[in-house]
Write an enzyme that holds these catalytic residues in place. Structure first.
Site, short mmCIF file in Angstrom:
data_model
loop_
_atom_site.label_atom_id
_atom_site.label_comp_id
_atom_site.label_asym_id
_atom_site.label_seq_id
_atom_site.Cartn_x
_atom_site.Cartn_y
_atom_site.Cartn_z
N PHE A 140 0.87 -1.19 0.00
CA PHE A 140 0.00 0.00 0.00
C PHE A 140 0.89 1.23 0.00
CE2 PHE A 140 -2.25 3.62 1.61
CZ PHE A 140 -3.42 3.58 0.88
N ASP A 225 9.43 3.02 1.91
CA ASP A 225 8.22 3.76 2.26
C ASP A 225 7.99 3.58 3.76
OD1 ASP A 225 5.72 4.76 2.81
OD2 ASP A 225 4.75 3.93 1.03
N LYS A 254 2.44 10.98 7.21
CA LYS A 254 1.63 10.72 8.40
C LYS A 254 2.14 11.47 9.64
CE LYS A 254 -1.00 6.88 6.85
NZ LYS A 254 -0.61 5.86 5.91
C1 LIG Z 1 -0.84 5.98 4.39
C2 LIG Z 1 0.26 5.47 3.53
C3 LIG Z 1 0.55 6.08 2.29
C4 LIG Z 1 -0.29 7.18 1.70
O1 LIG Z 1 -0.34 8.32 2.50
P1 LIG Z 1 -1.53 9.38 2.26
O2 LIG Z 1 -1.17 10.52 3.17
O3 LIG Z 1 -2.81 8.71 2.66
O4 LIG Z 1 -1.51 9.75 0.82
C5 LIG Z 1 1.62 5.58 1.57
N1 LIG Z 1 2.36 4.56 2.03
C6 LIG Z 1 2.12 3.96 3.20
C7 LIG Z 1 2.99 2.84 3.66
C8 LIG Z 1 1.03 4.37 3.98
O5 LIG Z 1 0.77 3.75 5.14
#
Ligand SMILES: *Cc1c(COP(=O)(O)O)cnc(C)c1O
Length: 402
Positions: A140, A225, A254
């Site tokens: 994700f 990520d 985040k």
């Molecule tokens: C939440 C998340 C995203 C996307 O972040 P948004 O602020 O919702 O666009 C990307 N990668 C990971 C691992 C995430 O948990």
């Protein structure tokens, strides 16, 4: 209005792109939130790890309000007096040369992909239009058209094509499959050090080190990520730190905005980030002084290492407690730091059913992929608050079995 009326009103006017639990929150302080009926809940989701420091942390509110009194937005057409400090502090935290600031996590991911492609053409020498980026099954990384192009979740992807080409998917946690997928056109691998939305999936021992070594050996950029896993959540400043791996590009988001503002960034060294020249990438709000001021305060909270250490030790306590609880219907308890998941065996109530019962018992948590419940309390949670929540979770899961 009561809870039902608030929900009906929202449903009538807001797109139905989420399926929230039926609670309407009207205030929050540290690990606690209060709903419109005056009921209190422990927040054990922390907005998917954006609230690592709890709701309305005083140091973050102080930084926010001080900056609100000065200036909030300049655009990058001009300089502001907060951005340099934010980038310097974040680069130091990440042990990289420099930072490119954006807003949402997905924008951070897009930024990393663009930088990696440009690096592939300009530095690695891949022929125009042929750059390949390897991604992992079950990933994700956000919701943009390009990012859902390499998602294997049908809900995230279906009917959003045509998709962006140039991505190759390999199984998560399988370094051999990654090695086999590398070609002369491979510019990068994009990997979550721990997969969050997949349900706190921790890769096999040695995986991230092997990916790092394969990237170095093949002149491929390792992009981590850490949007959900980073900034203390997994029990270290970055989840990659847990296995002593330094990626070429880190993506953060985040918690970088302290649960107050959307703040994301990538960090990298100049040999990578230097490929971006004026006008080639940007964002109106990216690097705004309000976000930078909050980001500086976030990094200050992390610089002592105290929250990371709490996350690590309390996380071990959580896993031991839950694994010793003998909960029927639970196939696996896994986690890292104050971030864990219960995977149900699929014979009893779903993750959503259990989340609903937890809600009634004053705990906010959320299912992911039907049979998994993911927990991520603020790293500021006290031992007493945590133990009380764990006792309730165990009680609810045990009682839920038919
Ligand atoms: C939440 C998340 C995203 C996307 O972040 P948004 O602020 O919702 O666009 C990307 N990668 C990971 C691992 C995430 O948990």
């Amino acid at each position: 209005m009561d809870t039902e009326q608030f929900i009906a009103f929202e449903e009538e006017h807001c797109a139905h792109n989420y399926h929230p639990l039926p609670v309407v929150i009207s205030s929050g302080q540290d690990v606690w939130v209060t709903d419109v009926e005056g009921r209190r809940y422990v927040d054990m989701l922390s907005a998917y790890s954006a609230l690592n420091f709890g709701h309305r942390h005083p140091a973050l509110l102080a930084a926010l309000s001080a900056q609100l009194d000065r200036v909030t937005l300049t655009s990058r057409a001009f300089h502001n007096d907060q951005l340099g400090r934010f980038c310097a502090d974040l680069a130091a935290l990440a042990r990289h040369d420099a930072v490119l600031p954006m807003n949402s996590g997905a924008e951070g991911v897009e930024t990393a992909l663009k930088v990696a492609r440009k690096w592939g053409y300009q530095v690695k020498g891949v022929s125009e239009g042929n750059a390949e980026i390897i991604v992992c099954a079950g990933n994700f990384h956000g919701r943009t058209t390009t990012i859902v192009s390499f998602s294997d979740d049908p809900d995230a992807r279906n009917d959003y094509g045509p998709f962006t080409p140039g991505f190759v998917t390999v199984p998560y946690g399988d370094a051999e499959a990654f090695a086999a997928a590398i070609t002369p056109n491979t510019v990068a691998v994009l990997v979550e050090p721990i997969q969050g939305e997949a349900g706190v999936v921790i890769p096999p021992t040695g995986y991230l080190q092997e990916v790092r070594a394969l990237c170095s050996a093949n002149n491929v950029l390792m992009i981590a990520d850490e949007i959900q896993a980073g900034l203390g959540r997994a029990g270290a400043t970055f989840a990659c730190d847990l296995v002593d791996v330094q990626p070429d590009i880190r993506i953060l988001g985040k918690a970088l905005g302290g649960g107050i503002l959307p703040v994301s960034a990538i960090t990298a060294n100049w040999d990578v980030l230097g490929v971006i020249k004026p006008g080639e990438h940007g964002s109106t709000f990216g690097g705004n002084p309000l976000a930078a001021a909050v980001g500086i305060a976030v990094i200050e909270l992390l610089n002592t290492g105290e929250l990371q250490a709490r996350s690590l030790s309390l996380g071990e306590h959580v896993l031991a407690t839950l694994r010793n609880a003998g909960m029927p219907g639970v196939k696996e308890v896994r986690g890292s730091g104050l971030w864990w998941a219960l995977e149900l065996d699929g014979t009893g109530p779903t993750g959503r059913d259990i989340s609903m019962t937890l809600l009634e018992r004053g705990i906010l948590a959320k299912d992911t992929h039907t049979w998994t419940i993911r927990f991520a309390p603020p790293l500021t949670i006290s031992e007493q608050e945590l133990d009380a929540a764990l006792a309730t979770i165990i009680d609810v899961v045990k009682a839920a079995q038919p």
